[in-house]
Design an enzyme around this catalytic site. Sequence first.
Site, PDB file in Angstrom:
ATOM      1  CG  ASP A   1     -18.597  11.194   3.563  1.00  0.00           C
ATOM      2  OD1 ASP A   1     -19.441  10.720   4.352  1.00  0.00           O
ATOM      3  OD2 ASP A   1     -17.408  10.822   3.534  1.00  0.00           O
TER       4      ASP A   1
ATOM      5  CG  ASP B   1     -25.574   7.592   9.999  1.00  0.00           C
ATOM      6  OD1 ASP B   1     -25.622   7.131  11.157  1.00  0.00           O
ATOM      7  OD2 ASP B   1     -25.476   6.886   8.986  1.00  0.00           O
TER       8      ASP B   1
ATOM      9  CB  CYS C   1     -24.803   1.781  13.547  1.00  0.00           C
ATOM     10  SG  CYS C   1     -23.114   2.032  12.959  1.00  0.00           S
TER      11      CYS C   1
END
Length: 403
Positions: free
Chosen positions: A256, A301, A354
């Site tokens: 990340d 993601d 999402c």
Amino acid sequence: MRLHRNLVFGVIDALNFIFNENEYADKVVEKVLKYDKRWGARDRAFIAETTYDIVRWKRLYTEIAEVKAPFNRPDLFRIWAVWAVLRGIELPDWKQIEPTPTRRIKGKFDELSKIRKFRESVPDWLDELGEEALGEELWTKELHALNQQADVVLRANTLKTTPIKLHDILLELNVDTEFIKGYPSALKLKERSNVFTTEAFKEGLFEVQDASSQLVAEFLDVKPGQRVIDTCAGAGGKTLHLAALMENKGQLIALDIYSRKLSELKRRAKRAGAHNVETREIDSTKVIKKLHNSADRVLIDAPCTGLGVLRRNPDAKWKMQPDFLEKVIATQKQILSDYSKMVKPGGKLVYATCSILPQENKEQVKTFLESEEGKDFILIRDKNVYASVEGYDGFYMALLQRK
């Protein structure tokens, strides 16, 4: 329902922080709940749920209250009064609350409820974007579903327990859950409660993770002993699920750009007993280059508009600007191009968001497969998850394989 002045004032303070100071709703609620240590579970639930409810229906309530941003304190009380009247709550005789025209509020509600952008409480531009992207029928259904309160779903940590055992353990702690067909590790709370204070949580027996989110790690088809990379790991919800699916065997690298998120992931991994997780901050392009052609599985993601998770982040509707979609699509494209190079020949990649917008999902994957970086990949399968169909968060996931 008896209203307590200090609780309502807490809600008004929270709305001021969210609407006028542009602070994030979850952080604001957390801050306001610390005002008074004497508040019990019901008091805290009233503040949290009322705040989120008013944030969710902000446009509808402000139209009915006839107030515009920036909202002064009397404006916020008027908005709150609309919320109370529409829930059949008798208004208290407080000086902060002007005489409220109850019949007029209900009349305006009936009138505005005929128009989707007011009824579902979204900005004009977002309503137009959604209808154009998904079509009127699906967008209308999806908007309605995304305005419902989200269920609390747990993921049993199979490194330490099983869903059946967890169900029984929680029942002894007066937390009643039910299994969800098609979601092997999921348990849904029958009634909302603060599960974070339970010994079961402290012992790492479960994580709170929406059912749709739990599909993503399963989609990647990981095996024990593999090298797996979670490229946008954040605080590690999906990383920990991957570790469980890998049975702690092999190497799981969590990447990340934010070191604070990786610090939280480390803490969570320790609690979960996930010993094969290694965190690496992406502080230069070298971090990615060192991993080129090395991974059996890669999860992307990706950052997205988050339109699939508006049920739990209703303030996102008001924070998002029309130009954000264009920016996030460019970011997704770059991430797919760069991070896909970590997949070794024969390895697999899952691209997930999402979001429910095709521009971020199917169209993004199509663009990648037609690019120079994507020409060695094939699409095995993909899946759209809609809240209006599944009852959980909106998601998209695509499984690709490198030739």
